[in-house]
Write a protein that holds these residues in place. Sequence first.
Motif, PDB file in Angstrom:
ATOM      1  N   SER A 108       0.815  -1.209   0.000  1.00  0.00           N
ATOM      2  CA  SER A 108       0.000   0.000   0.000  1.00  0.00           C
ATOM      3  C   SER A 108       0.853   1.266   0.000  1.00  0.00           C
ATOM      4  O   SER A 108       0.336   2.366   0.013  1.00  0.00           O
ATOM      5  CB  SER A 108      -0.941   0.011   1.204  1.00  0.00           C
ATOM      6  N   TYR A 109       2.182   1.085  -0.032  1.00  0.00           N
ATOM      7  CA  TYR A 109       3.049   2.259   0.055  1.00  0.00           C
ATOM      8  C   TYR A 109       3.789   2.525  -1.246  1.00  0.00           C
ATOM      9  O   TYR A 109       4.322   1.617  -1.878  1.00  0.00           O
ATOM     10  CB  TYR A 109       4.081   2.093   1.175  1.00  0.00           C
ATOM     11  N   LEU A 110       3.809   3.799  -1.650  1.00  0.00           N
ATOM     12  CA  LEU A 110       4.665   4.244  -2.742  1.00  0.00           C
ATOM     13  C   LEU A 110       5.535   5.351  -2.161  1.00  0.00           C
ATOM     14  O   LEU A 110       5.023   6.246  -1.493  1.00  0.00           O
ATOM     15  CB  LEU A 110       3.833   4.774  -3.913  1.00  0.00           C
ATOM     16  N   ALA A 133       5.106  -6.783   9.849  1.00  0.00           N
ATOM     17  CA  ALA A 133       6.255  -6.059  10.384  1.00  0.00           C
ATOM     18  C   ALA A 133       5.861  -4.724  10.976  1.00  0.00           C
ATOM     19  O   ALA A 133       6.379  -4.309  12.000  1.00  0.00           O
ATOM     20  CB  ALA A 133       7.296  -5.857   9.295  1.00  0.00           C
ATOM     21  N   ILE A 134       4.958  -4.033  10.341  1.00  0.00           N
ATOM     22  CA  ILE A 134       4.704  -2.674  10.799  1.00  0.00           C
ATOM     23  C   ILE A 134       3.240  -2.300  10.669  1.00  0.00           C
ATOM     24  O   ILE A 134       2.589  -2.660   9.691  1.00  0.00           O
ATOM     25  CB  ILE A 134       5.608  -1.667  10.044  1.00  0.00           C
ATOM     26  N   VAL A 135       2.736  -1.624  11.683  1.00  0.00           N
ATOM     27  CA  VAL A 135       1.361  -1.155  11.647  1.00  0.00           C
ATOM     28  C   VAL A 135       1.382   0.356  11.810  1.00  0.00           C
ATOM     29  O   VAL A 135       1.869   0.871  12.807  1.00  0.00           O
ATOM     30  CB  VAL A 135       0.498  -1.802  12.758  1.00  0.00           C
ATOM     31  N   VAL A 163       4.620  -0.809  15.946  1.00  0.00           N
ATOM     32  CA  VAL A 163       3.393  -0.015  15.820  1.00  0.00           C
ATOM     33  C   VAL A 163       3.805   1.436  15.896  1.00  0.00           C
ATOM     34  O   VAL A 163       4.526   1.843  16.805  1.00  0.00           O
ATOM     35  CB  VAL A 163       2.384  -0.351  16.934  1.00  0.00           C
ATOM     36  N   LYS A 164       3.385   2.213  14.915  1.00  0.00           N
ATOM     37  CA  LYS A 164       3.742   3.636  14.911  1.00  0.00           C
ATOM     38  C   LYS A 164       2.758   4.443  15.730  1.00  0.00           C
ATOM     39  O   LYS A 164       1.552   4.180  15.691  1.00  0.00           O
ATOM     40  CB  LYS A 164       3.715   4.168  13.482  1.00  0.00           C
ATOM     41  N   ARG A 165       3.285   5.433  16.431  1.00  0.00           N
ATOM     42  CA  ARG A 165       2.428   6.344  17.175  1.00  0.00           C
ATOM     43  C   ARG A 165       1.880   7.373  16.192  1.00  0.00           C
ATOM     44  O   ARG A 165       2.460   8.418  15.979  1.00  0.00           O
ATOM     45  CB  ARG A 165       3.257   7.044  18.256  1.00  0.00           C
ATOM     46  N   ASN A 183       6.334   8.291  14.801  1.00  0.00           N
ATOM     47  CA  ASN A 183       5.762   8.306  13.458  1.00  0.00           C
ATOM     48  C   ASN A 183       6.782   8.807  12.432  1.00  0.00           C
ATOM     49  O   ASN A 183       6.677   9.909  11.909  1.00  0.00           O
ATOM     50  CB  ASN A 183       4.520   9.195  13.444  1.00  0.00           C
ATOM     51  N   ARG A 184       7.801   8.002  12.194  1.00  0.00           N
ATOM     52  CA  ARG A 184       8.832   8.336  11.210  1.00  0.00           C
ATOM     53  C   ARG A 184       8.957   7.151  10.264  1.00  0.00           C
ATOM     54  O   ARG A 184       8.618   6.031  10.626  1.00  0.00           O
ATOM     55  CB  ARG A 184      10.173   8.575  11.906  1.00  0.00           C
ATOM     56  N   PHE A 185       9.437   7.427   9.047  1.00  0.00           N
ATOM     57  CA  PHE A 185       9.569   6.335   8.095  1.00  0.00           C
ATOM     58  C   PHE A 185      10.828   5.546   8.416  1.00  0.00           C
ATOM     59  O   PHE A 185      11.930   6.075   8.419  1.00  0.00           O
ATOM     60  CB  PHE A 185       9.593   6.850   6.661  1.00  0.00           C
ATOM     61  N   VAL A 186      10.671   4.274   8.694  1.00  0.00           N
ATOM     62  CA  VAL A 186      11.810   3.437   9.067  1.00  0.00           C
ATOM     63  C   VAL A 186      12.059   2.364   8.008  1.00  0.00           C
ATOM     64  O   VAL A 186      11.144   1.980   7.283  1.00  0.00           O
ATOM     65  CB  VAL A 186      11.611   2.787  10.453  1.00  0.00           C
ATOM     66  N   VAL A 187      13.281   1.915   7.950  1.00  0.00           N
ATOM     67  CA  VAL A 187      13.665   0.887   6.974  1.00  0.00           C
ATOM     68  C   VAL A 187      14.585  -0.129   7.637  1.00  0.00           C
ATOM     69  O   VAL A 187      15.139   0.126   8.700  1.00  0.00           O
ATOM     70  CB  VAL A 187      14.395   1.518   5.755  1.00  0.00           C
ATOM     71  N   ALA A 190      13.905  -6.053   6.597  1.00  0.00           N
ATOM     72  CA  ALA A 190      12.900  -6.337   5.544  1.00  0.00           C
ATOM     73  C   ALA A 190      11.944  -5.190   5.241  1.00  0.00           C
ATOM     74  O   ALA A 190      11.168  -5.271   4.296  1.00  0.00           O
ATOM     75  CB  ALA A 190      12.114  -7.620   5.798  1.00  0.00           C
ATOM     76  N   LEU A 191      11.988  -4.132   6.040  1.00  0.00           N
ATOM     77  CA  LEU A 191      11.154  -2.977   5.701  1.00  0.00           C
ATOM     78  C   LEU A 191      11.862  -2.158   4.632  1.00  0.00           C
ATOM     79  O   LEU A 191      13.057  -1.899   4.735  1.00  0.00           O
ATOM     80  CB  LEU A 191      10.918  -2.108   6.941  1.00  0.00           C
ATOM     81  N   ASP A 192      11.107  -1.744   3.635  1.00  0.00           N
ATOM     82  CA  ASP A 192      11.729  -1.111   2.475  1.00  0.00           C
ATOM     83  C   ASP A 192      11.306   0.333   2.256  1.00  0.00           C
ATOM     84  O   ASP A 192      10.313   0.799   2.811  1.00  0.00           O
ATOM     85  CB  ASP A 192      11.364  -1.877   1.210  1.00  0.00           C
ATOM     86  N   TYR A 193      12.087   0.977   1.407  1.00  0.00           N
ATOM     87  CA  TYR A 193      11.677   2.221   0.765  1.00  0.00           C
ATOM     88  C   TYR A 193      11.852   1.938  -0.717  1.00  0.00           C
ATOM     89  O   TYR A 193      12.982   1.780  -1.185  1.00  0.00           O
ATOM     90  CB  TYR A 193      12.575   3.376   1.233  1.00  0.00           C
TER      91      TYR A 193
HETATM   92  N1  HPA Z   1       8.788   1.830   6.602  1.00  0.00           N
HETATM   93  C1  HPA Z   1       8.598   0.907   5.625  1.00  0.00           C
HETATM   94  N2  HPA Z   1       7.382   0.503   5.236  1.00  0.00           N
HETATM   95  C2  HPA Z   1       6.319   1.031   5.862  1.00  0.00           C
HETATM   96  C3  HPA Z   1       6.456   1.988   6.879  1.00  0.00           C
HETATM   97  C4  HPA Z   1       7.757   2.411   7.270  1.00  0.00           C
HETATM   98  O1  HPA Z   1       7.964   3.264   8.175  1.00  0.00           O
HETATM   99  N3  HPA Z   1       5.204   2.305   7.299  1.00  0.00           N
HETATM  100  C5  HPA Z   1       4.353   1.545   6.543  1.00  0.00           C
HETATM  101  N4  HPA Z   1       5.012   0.787   5.669  1.00  0.00           N
END
Ligand code: HPA
Length: 216
Positions: A108-110, A133-135, A163-165, A183-187, A190-193
Amino acid sequence: EWKLASRTAVNMGISDDWPGYSLDLFSYPAHYSGDLDCVIIPHGVIMDRTERLARNIMDELGDHDIVVLCVLKGGYQFCADLVDRIKALSRNSNHTIPMRVHFIRLKSYLNDQSTEDLHILGAEDLSFLAGKAIVGTGKTMKTLLKHVEAFGPKMIKVAGLLVKRVPHSSACVPDYVGFEIPNRFVVGYALDYNEYFRDLNHICVISESGKLKYKI
Ligand code: HPA
Ligand code: MG
Protein backbone atom coordinates in the motif's frame (compact mmCIF):
# COMPACT_ATOMS: atom_id res chain seq x y z
CA GLU A 1 -5.11 10.46 20.68
CA TRP A 2 -2.99 7.34 20.90
CA LYS A 3 -4.48 4.50 22.89
CA LEU A 4 -2.48 1.46 23.80
CA ALA A 5 -4.44 -1.72 24.13
CA SER A 6 -4.50 -2.77 27.78
CA ARG A 7 -2.48 -5.90 27.12
CA THR A 8 0.43 -3.84 25.82
CA ALA A 9 0.66 -1.71 28.94
CA VAL A 10 4.28 -2.75 29.43
CA ASN A 11 6.58 -0.03 28.21
CA MET A 12 8.25 -1.18 25.03
CA GLY A 13 7.80 2.22 23.48
CA ILE A 14 10.56 4.21 21.83
CA SER A 15 9.81 7.82 22.68
CA ASP A 16 9.42 10.58 20.10
CA ASP A 17 12.51 12.43 21.32
CA TRP A 18 14.80 9.39 21.31
CA PRO A 19 17.54 10.40 18.83
CA GLY A 20 18.46 6.81 18.03
CA TYR A 21 21.94 5.28 18.01
CA SER A 22 24.67 6.73 15.85
CA LEU A 23 25.31 4.60 12.78
CA ASP A 24 28.99 4.59 13.72
CA LEU A 25 28.22 2.26 16.64
CA PHE A 26 27.18 -0.61 14.38
CA SER A 27 28.11 -2.14 11.09
CA TYR A 28 25.77 -1.78 8.16
CA PRO A 29 26.10 -2.08 4.37
CA ALA A 30 28.47 0.58 3.01
CA HIS A 31 26.17 1.19 0.04
CA TYR A 32 23.73 2.85 2.44
CA SER A 33 26.14 5.33 3.98
CA GLY A 34 24.55 8.77 3.83
CA ASP A 35 21.11 7.28 3.30
CA LEU A 36 20.28 6.83 6.99
CA ASP A 37 19.86 9.16 9.97
CA CYS A 38 20.21 6.73 12.85
CA VAL A 39 19.58 3.21 14.10
CA ILE A 40 16.43 3.08 16.16
CA ILE A 41 16.36 -0.65 16.88
CA PRO A 42 19.56 -2.69 16.53
CA HIS A 43 19.18 -6.17 15.10
CA GLY A 44 20.09 -7.90 18.36
CA VAL A 45 17.33 -6.09 20.24
CA ILE A 46 14.81 -7.09 17.57
CA MET A 47 15.87 -10.70 18.04
CA ASP A 48 15.63 -10.52 21.83
CA ARG A 49 12.19 -8.98 21.70
CA THR A 50 11.04 -11.56 19.13
CA GLU A 51 12.10 -14.34 21.47
CA ARG A 52 9.86 -12.95 24.17
CA LEU A 53 6.93 -12.55 21.77
CA ALA A 54 7.40 -16.19 20.79
CA ARG A 55 7.19 -17.15 24.47
CA ASN A 56 3.98 -15.13 24.93
CA ILE A 57 2.48 -16.73 21.82
CA MET A 58 3.44 -20.22 23.03
CA ASP A 59 1.85 -19.54 26.40
CA GLU A 60 -1.40 -18.34 24.89
CA LEU A 61 -1.79 -20.34 21.69
CA GLY A 62 0.22 -23.41 22.56
CA ASP A 63 -2.86 -25.64 22.75
CA HIS A 64 -3.93 -24.93 19.19
CA ASP A 65 -2.76 -25.85 15.75
CA ILE A 66 -1.44 -22.59 14.38
CA VAL A 67 -1.73 -21.38 10.84
CA VAL A 68 0.78 -18.60 10.43
CA LEU A 69 0.00 -16.03 7.82
CA CYS A 70 3.15 -14.18 6.90
CA VAL A 71 2.38 -10.74 5.54
CA LEU A 72 4.78 -10.09 2.67
CA LYS A 73 6.89 -8.45 1.81
CA GLY A 74 7.91 -6.39 4.83
CA GLY A 75 6.93 -9.11 7.29
CA TYR A 76 9.10 -11.89 5.92
CA GLN A 77 12.05 -11.43 8.24
CA PHE A 78 9.99 -10.90 11.37
CA CYS A 79 7.78 -13.84 10.52
CA ALA A 80 10.70 -16.14 9.77
CA ASP A 81 12.45 -15.20 13.01
CA LEU A 82 9.25 -15.46 15.06
CA VAL A 83 8.43 -18.91 13.66
CA ASP A 84 12.02 -19.91 14.28
CA ARG A 85 11.82 -18.88 17.95
CA ILE A 86 8.47 -20.65 18.39
CA LYS A 87 10.01 -23.79 16.90
CA ALA A 88 12.97 -23.53 19.24
CA LEU A 89 10.71 -23.13 22.27
CA SER A 90 8.58 -26.09 21.32
CA ARG A 91 11.74 -28.15 20.71
CA ASN A 92 12.86 -27.39 24.22
CA SER A 93 9.57 -28.21 25.89
CA ASN A 94 7.75 -31.52 25.89
CA HIS A 95 5.01 -29.89 23.93
CA THR A 96 5.18 -29.15 20.21
CA ILE A 97 2.83 -26.91 18.26
CA PRO A 98 1.83 -27.90 14.75
CA MET A 99 2.35 -24.86 12.54
CA ARG A 100 1.47 -24.33 8.94
CA VAL A 101 2.85 -21.26 7.23
CA HIS A 102 1.07 -19.32 4.52
CA PHE A 103 2.00 -16.13 2.77
CA ILE A 104 -0.04 -13.15 1.81
CA ARG A 105 1.18 -10.11 0.02
CA LEU A 106 0.08 -6.59 0.84
CA LYS A 107 1.30 -3.43 -0.76
CA SER A 108 0.00 0.00 0.00
CA TYR A 109 3.05 2.26 0.06
CA LEU A 110 4.67 4.24 -2.74
CA ASN A 111 7.78 6.15 -1.67
CA ASP A 112 6.97 6.86 1.99
CA GLN A 113 3.27 7.47 1.47
CA SER A 114 0.32 5.22 2.14
CA THR A 115 -1.76 4.85 -1.01
CA GLU A 116 -5.47 4.18 -1.19
CA ASP A 117 -5.29 0.92 -3.02
CA LEU A 118 -4.36 -2.14 -1.08
CA HIS A 119 -3.45 -5.23 -3.00
CA ILE A 120 -4.03 -8.65 -1.50
CA LEU A 121 -2.49 -11.49 -3.44
CA GLY A 122 -2.49 -15.19 -2.79
CA ALA A 123 -4.54 -15.63 0.39
CA GLU A 124 -5.90 -19.10 1.09
CA ASP A 125 -7.05 -21.37 3.88
CA LEU A 126 -7.75 -20.31 7.45
CA SER A 127 -5.38 -18.69 9.83
CA PHE A 128 -4.64 -17.91 13.45
CA LEU A 129 -1.57 -15.78 13.58
CA ALA A 130 -0.72 -13.04 11.15
CA GLY A 131 2.85 -11.81 11.33
CA LYS A 132 3.21 -8.26 10.10
CA ALA A 133 6.26 -6.06 10.38
CA ILE A 134 4.70 -2.67 10.80
CA VAL A 135 1.36 -1.16 11.65
CA GLY A 136 0.92 2.51 10.85
CA THR A 137 -2.60 3.80 10.47
CA GLY A 138 -4.10 0.37 11.10
CA LYS A 139 -5.99 0.67 7.82
CA THR A 140 -4.09 -2.18 6.20
CA MET A 141 -4.51 -4.38 9.24
CA LYS A 142 -8.25 -3.77 9.30
CA THR A 143 -8.54 -4.81 5.66
CA LEU A 144 -6.43 -7.86 6.30
CA LEU A 145 -8.55 -8.96 9.27
CA LYS A 146 -11.76 -8.58 7.31
CA HIS A 147 -10.27 -10.72 4.59
CA VAL A 148 -9.01 -13.41 6.97
CA GLU A 149 -12.29 -13.55 8.92
CA ALA A 150 -14.02 -14.67 5.74
CA PHE A 151 -12.22 -18.01 6.09
CA GLY A 152 -13.83 -18.61 9.47
CA PRO A 153 -10.82 -19.34 11.68
CA LYS A 154 -11.40 -20.25 15.34
CA MET A 155 -9.19 -17.43 16.50
CA ILE A 156 -7.18 -14.69 14.88
CA LYS A 157 -4.18 -13.08 16.54
CA VAL A 158 -1.93 -10.51 14.99
CA ALA A 159 1.74 -10.12 15.81
CA GLY A 160 3.26 -6.84 14.70
CA LEU A 161 6.89 -6.00 15.26
CA LEU A 162 6.35 -2.24 15.12
CA VAL A 163 3.39 -0.02 15.82
CA LYS A 164 3.74 3.64 14.91
CA ARG A 165 2.43 6.34 17.18
CA VAL A 166 0.20 7.85 14.52
CA PRO A 167 -2.36 10.50 15.47
CA HIS A 168 -5.94 9.51 14.61
CA SER A 169 -5.03 5.92 13.90
CA SER A 170 -7.83 3.41 14.03
CA ALA A 171 -8.09 1.42 17.25
CA CYS A 172 -6.64 -1.53 15.35
CA VAL A 173 -3.64 -2.69 17.39
CA PRO A 174 -1.93 -6.08 17.07
CA ASP A 175 -2.34 -8.62 19.87
CA TYR A 176 1.43 -8.98 20.11
CA VAL A 177 3.51 -5.84 19.64
CA GLY A 178 7.28 -5.73 19.47
CA PHE A 179 7.87 -2.01 19.80
CA GLU A 180 5.90 1.17 19.66
CA ILE A 181 7.84 3.74 17.62
CA PRO A 182 7.62 7.42 16.64
CA ASN A 183 5.76 8.31 13.46
CA ARG A 184 8.83 8.34 11.21
CA PHE A 185 9.57 6.33 8.10
CA VAL A 186 11.81 3.44 9.07
CA VAL A 187 13.67 0.89 6.97
CA GLY A 188 15.64 -2.28 7.47
CA TYR A 189 14.92 -5.78 8.76
CA ALA A 190 12.90 -6.34 5.54
CA LEU A 191 11.15 -2.98 5.70
CA ASP A 192 11.73 -1.11 2.48
CA TYR A 193 11.68 2.22 0.76
CA ASN A 194 10.79 1.37 -2.84
CA GLU A 195 12.29 -2.10 -2.30
CA TYR A 196 15.64 -0.79 -1.03
CA PHE A 197 16.96 -1.32 2.52
CA ARG A 198 15.54 -4.82 2.95
CA ASP A 199 19.18 -5.93 3.07
CA LEU A 200 19.83 -3.90 6.23
CA ASN A 201 19.69 -5.77 9.57
CA HIS A 202 18.89 -2.92 11.93
CA ILE A 203 15.76 -0.83 11.91
CA CYS A 204 16.86 2.66 10.91
CA VAL A 205 15.43 6.04 10.09
CA ILE A 206 15.98 6.94 6.44
CA SER A 207 17.59 10.33 5.76
CA GLU A 208 16.19 13.00 3.48
CA SER A 209 18.97 12.36 0.98
CA GLY A 210 18.24 8.66 1.14
CA LYS A 211 14.61 9.36 0.27
CA LEU A 212 15.69 11.44 -2.71
CA LYS A 213 18.22 8.91 -3.92
CA TYR A 214 15.72 6.05 -4.07
CA LYS A 215 12.60 8.00 -4.99
CA ILE A 216 10.60 6.79 -7.99
N1 HPA B 1 8.79 1.83 6.60
C1 HPA B 1 8.60 0.91 5.63
N2 HPA B 1 7.38 0.50 5.24
C2 HPA B 1 6.32 1.03 5.86
C3 HPA B 1 6.46 1.99 6.88
C4 HPA B 1 7.76 2.41 7.27
O1 HPA B 1 7.96 3.26 8.18
N3 HPA B 1 5.20 2.30 7.30
C5 HPA B 1 4.35 1.55 6.54
N4 HPA B 1 5.01 0.79 5.67
MG1 MG C 1 7.01 -1.51 1.61
